[in-house]
Design a protein around this motif. Structure first.
Motif, mmCIF file in Angstrom:
data_model
loop_
_atom_site.group_PDB
_atom_site.id
_atom_site.type_symbol
_atom_site.label_atom_id
_atom_site.label_comp_id
_atom_site.label_asym_id
_atom_site.label_seq_id
_atom_site.Cartn_x
_atom_site.Cartn_y
_atom_site.Cartn_z
ATOM 1 N N ALA A 75 66.168 10.512 45.782
ATOM 2 C CA ALA A 75 64.888 11.344 45.785
ATOM 3 C C ALA A 75 63.808 11.152 46.796
ATOM 4 O O ALA A 75 63.819 9.941 47.237
ATOM 5 N N THR A 76 63.074 12.087 46.972
ATOM 6 C CA THR A 76 61.939 11.905 48.003
ATOM 7 C C THR A 76 60.551 12.263 47.374
ATOM 8 O O THR A 76 60.751 13.156 46.502
ATOM 9 N N SER A 77 59.564 11.822 47.646
ATOM 10 C CA SER A 77 58.319 12.199 47.027
ATOM 11 C C SER A 77 57.235 11.406 48.157
ATOM 12 O O SER A 77 57.138 10.370 48.359
ATOM 13 N N GLY A 78 55.999 12.612 48.105
ATOM 14 C CA GLY A 78 54.834 11.999 48.721
ATOM 15 C C GLY A 78 53.928 11.524 47.844
ATOM 16 O O GLY A 78 52.894 10.850 48.311
ATOM 17 N N ALA A 79 54.094 11.621 46.596
ATOM 18 C CA ALA A 79 53.191 11.313 45.657
ATOM 19 C C ALA A 79 53.604 10.052 45.103
ATOM 20 O O ALA A 79 54.767 9.652 44.690
ATOM 21 N N ASP A 83 48.670 9.330 41.598
ATOM 22 C CA ASP A 83 48.504 10.898 41.121
ATOM 23 C C ASP A 83 49.743 11.310 40.244
ATOM 24 O O ASP A 83 49.627 12.594 39.523
ATOM 25 N N ARG A 84 50.791 10.424 40.172
ATOM 26 C CA ARG A 84 51.775 10.893 39.329
ATOM 27 C C ARG A 84 52.463 9.745 38.819
ATOM 28 O O ARG A 84 52.609 8.907 39.506
ATOM 29 N N ASN A 85 52.892 9.631 37.561
ATOM 30 C CA ASN A 85 53.593 8.628 36.768
ATOM 31 C C ASN A 85 55.002 8.341 37.290
ATOM 32 O O ASN A 85 55.810 8.331 36.632
ATOM 33 N N VAL A 110 67.671 14.239 48.158
ATOM 34 C CA VAL A 110 66.961 15.403 47.564
ATOM 35 C C VAL A 110 65.456 15.640 47.865
ATOM 36 O O VAL A 110 64.716 14.699 47.766
ATOM 37 N N PHE A 111 65.308 16.835 48.240
ATOM 38 C CA PHE A 111 63.784 17.183 48.534
ATOM 39 C C PHE A 111 63.299 18.240 47.496
ATOM 40 O O PHE A 111 64.174 19.120 47.092
ATOM 41 N N GLY A 112 62.085 17.948 47.357
ATOM 42 C CA GLY A 112 61.417 18.993 46.105
ATOM 43 C C GLY A 112 60.784 20.265 46.527
ATOM 44 O O GLY A 112 60.703 20.633 47.698
ATOM 45 N N ARG A 113 60.431 20.860 45.540
ATOM 46 C CA ARG A 113 59.655 22.289 45.686
ATOM 47 C C ARG A 113 58.309 22.241 46.801
ATOM 48 O O ARG A 113 57.703 21.219 46.609
ATOM 49 N N GLU A 114 58.144 23.243 47.463
ATOM 50 C CA GLU A 114 57.051 23.025 48.310
ATOM 51 C C GLU A 114 55.761 22.818 47.417
ATOM 52 O O GLU A 114 54.736 22.364 47.852
ATOM 53 N N ASP A 115 55.647 23.626 46.248
ATOM 54 C CA ASP A 115 54.472 23.576 45.563
ATOM 55 C C ASP A 115 54.240 22.496 44.766
ATOM 56 O O ASP A 115 53.095 21.518 44.462
ATOM 57 N N ASP A 116 55.486 21.963 43.717
ATOM 58 C CA ASP A 116 55.057 21.197 42.857
ATOM 59 C C ASP A 116 56.246 19.836 43.227
ATOM 60 O O ASP A 116 56.337 19.084 41.981
ATOM 61 N N GLY A 117 57.129 19.643 44.181
ATOM 62 C CA GLY A 117 57.702 18.545 44.523
ATOM 63 C C GLY A 117 58.818 18.538 43.327
ATOM 64 O O GLY A 117 59.354 19.409 42.716
ATOM 65 N N LEU A 118 59.460 17.094 43.156
ATOM 66 C CA LEU A 118 60.415 17.027 42.263
ATOM 67 C C LEU A 118 59.704 16.699 41.083
ATOM 68 O O LEU A 118 58.770 15.804 40.869
ATOM 69 N N SER A 131 59.709 7.357 49.884
ATOM 70 C CA SER A 131 58.395 7.825 50.313
ATOM 71 C C SER A 131 57.965 7.541 51.643
ATOM 72 O O SER A 131 58.084 6.273 52.085
ATOM 73 N N ILE A 132 57.593 8.495 52.579
ATOM 74 C CA ILE A 132 57.190 8.459 54.087
ATOM 75 C C ILE A 132 55.818 7.837 53.953
ATOM 76 O O ILE A 132 55.011 8.525 53.388
ATOM 77 N N PRO A 133 55.880 6.833 54.599
ATOM 78 C CA PRO A 133 54.293 6.270 54.711
ATOM 79 C C PRO A 133 53.340 7.108 55.293
ATOM 80 O O PRO A 133 53.441 7.629 56.607
ATOM 81 N N TYR A 138 45.757 12.603 53.186
ATOM 82 C CA TYR A 138 46.761 13.616 53.050
ATOM 83 C C TYR A 138 47.995 13.172 53.088
ATOM 84 O O TYR A 138 48.723 13.439 54.029
ATOM 85 N N PRO A 139 48.592 12.556 51.813
ATOM 86 C CA PRO A 139 49.932 12.004 52.049
ATOM 87 C C PRO A 139 51.089 12.713 51.936
ATOM 88 O O PRO A 139 52.274 12.587 52.413
ATOM 89 N N ILE A 140 50.952 14.189 51.641
ATOM 90 C CA ILE A 140 51.965 15.117 51.325
ATOM 91 C C ILE A 140 52.152 15.752 52.634
ATOM 92 O O ILE A 140 51.408 16.499 53.026
ATOM 93 N N MET A 141 53.375 15.763 53.139
ATOM 94 C CA MET A 141 53.981 16.381 54.326
ATOM 95 C C MET A 141 54.520 17.647 53.930
ATOM 96 O O MET A 141 54.907 18.268 52.787
ATOM 97 N N ASN A 142 54.614 18.453 55.141
ATOM 98 C CA ASN A 142 55.521 19.855 54.940
ATOM 99 C C ASN A 142 56.900 19.403 54.669
ATOM 100 O O ASN A 142 57.508 18.381 54.949
HETATM 101 C C1 SAM Z 1 55.164 19.920 49.906
HETATM 102 S S1 SAM Z 1 56.091 18.531 49.331
HETATM 103 C C2 SAM Z 1 55.650 18.788 47.477
HETATM 104 C C3 SAM Z 1 54.281 18.600 47.152
HETATM 105 C C4 SAM Z 1 53.983 18.301 45.626
HETATM 106 N N1 SAM Z 1 52.709 18.880 45.492
HETATM 107 C C5 SAM Z 1 54.131 17.065 45.187
HETATM 108 O O1 SAM Z 1 53.303 16.449 44.867
HETATM 109 O O2 SAM Z 1 55.325 16.505 45.152
HETATM 110 C C6 SAM Z 1 57.596 19.063 49.416
HETATM 111 C C7 SAM Z 1 58.644 17.855 49.321
HETATM 112 O O3 SAM Z 1 58.595 17.485 50.679
HETATM 113 C C8 SAM Z 1 58.895 16.022 50.544
HETATM 114 N N2 SAM Z 1 57.758 15.284 50.825
HETATM 115 C C9 SAM Z 1 56.678 15.673 51.425
HETATM 116 N N3 SAM Z 1 55.581 14.398 51.688
HETATM 117 C C10 SAM Z 1 56.579 13.456 51.534
HETATM 118 C C11 SAM Z 1 56.461 12.131 51.879
HETATM 119 N N4 SAM Z 1 55.189 11.614 52.359
HETATM 120 N N5 SAM Z 1 57.444 11.137 51.489
HETATM 121 C C12 SAM Z 1 58.571 11.836 51.364
HETATM 122 N N6 SAM Z 1 58.804 12.932 50.833
HETATM 123 C C13 SAM Z 1 58.014 13.869 51.128
HETATM 124 C C14 SAM Z 1 59.504 15.796 49.092
HETATM 125 O O4 SAM Z 1 60.652 16.014 48.921
HETATM 126 C C15 SAM Z 1 58.382 16.971 48.322
HETATM 127 O O5 SAM Z 1 59.305 17.153 47.214
#
Ligand code: SAM
Length: 227
Positions: A75-79, A83-85, A110-118, A131-133, A138-142
């Motif tokens: 799984a991938t996440s920027g959160a 901010d998320r448990n 796996v990559f999540g939704r643009e609006d609310d991720g996984l 998670s990408i450092p 502004y930790p959340i990337m496109n």
């Molecule tokens: C725009 S982000 C989703 C933002 C969402 N608000 C959240 O909090 O997860 C869309 C996807 O890009 C990937 N992503 C964005 N920033 C990331 C990061 N810093 N590290 C890893 N994946 C990231 C993740 O797969 C995330 O679900």
């Protein structure tokens, strides 16, 4: 094989850009949880020469369907934390790249939704979280940028491994000593070089050889020049 899985992507442009980076970094299998309509003219425009990745994309009705034949899911996440448990401690893309090539079987990232991720329940079904450092500001990337960073790290590792496989044998201590001896003899024979400079040349050459990681083949090729 390593598959890229997008969960309910909203923007066709992102999907096209992802197809492009997949081809840039030698990935082929694109899986999309969601509707086929996401692949439209805009997606093809952003994919440029990676149209075949879009043409061959596989569609799934649910997250579970998309991962059910995979042996290892990431799984991938920027959160991160606060901010998320999130129950898992994420690793970096570099740490992932170090591990992933040793994992046997079919792998999915796996990559999540643009609006609310996984969602947490989706992350819970995965074996690892990456998670990408990024800046705390502004930790959340496109989405497509995040895909690019992760695929780049894996590709770099693959290339490094390939390079190590074909790397030539490093020159042995004996190879280097012989090369230095040949060079010294070559210098001694040269009447145009003043005596005080000869010693300096010998010292510099010895230092160069010991500092450089030359291969056995390179050492022997150079020796043939000092005859
Ligand atoms: C725009 S982000 C989703 C933002 C969402 N608000 C959240 O909090 O997860 C869309 C996807 O890009 C990937 N992503 C964005 N920033 C990331 C990061 N810093 N590290 C890893 N994946 C990231 C993740 O797969 C995330 O679900």
């Amino acid at each position: 094989m390593i598959s890229v899985i997008l969960v309910n992507p909203k923007y066709s442009g992102n999907v096209g850009s992802i197809a492009r980076v997949m081809m840039n970094f030698d990935f082929e299998d694109l899986r999309i949880v969601g509707n086929r309509n996401i692949i439209n003219d805009e997606a093809y425009m952003m994919a440029v020469h990676a149209k075949e990745i879009l043409d061959n994309a596989k569609f799934y009705e649910s997250f579970d369907d998309a991962i059910k034949d995979l042996d290892f899911v990431i799984a991938t996440s920027g959160a991160r934390g606060g901010d998320r448990n999130l129950k898992r401690v994420p690793i970096t893309p570099k740490e992932l790249a170090d591990k992933i090539l040793e994992i046997k079987g079919n792998i999915g990232i796996v990559f999540g939704r643009e609006d609310d991720g996984l969602r947490n329940e989706e992350i819970d079904k995965c074996d690892l979280l990456v998670s990408i450092p990024t800046s705390e500001k502004y930790p959340i990337m496109n989405l497509s940028h995040a895909v690019a960073v992760i695929l780049y790290e894996i590709y770099t590792k693959k290339v490094e491994n390939r390079f190590l496989d074909i790397k030539m044998r490093e020159a042995s201590k004996e190879d280097k000593e012989l090369l230095i001896k040949k060079f010294n003899e070559f210098i001694d024979k040269n009447e145009k070089i003043p005596e005080h400079k000869k010693e300096l040349c010998k010292i510099i050459f010895k230092r160069l050889v010991n500092r450089a990681f030359i291969s056995g083949k390179e050492a022997w090729t150079l020796m043939s020049a000092f005859k």
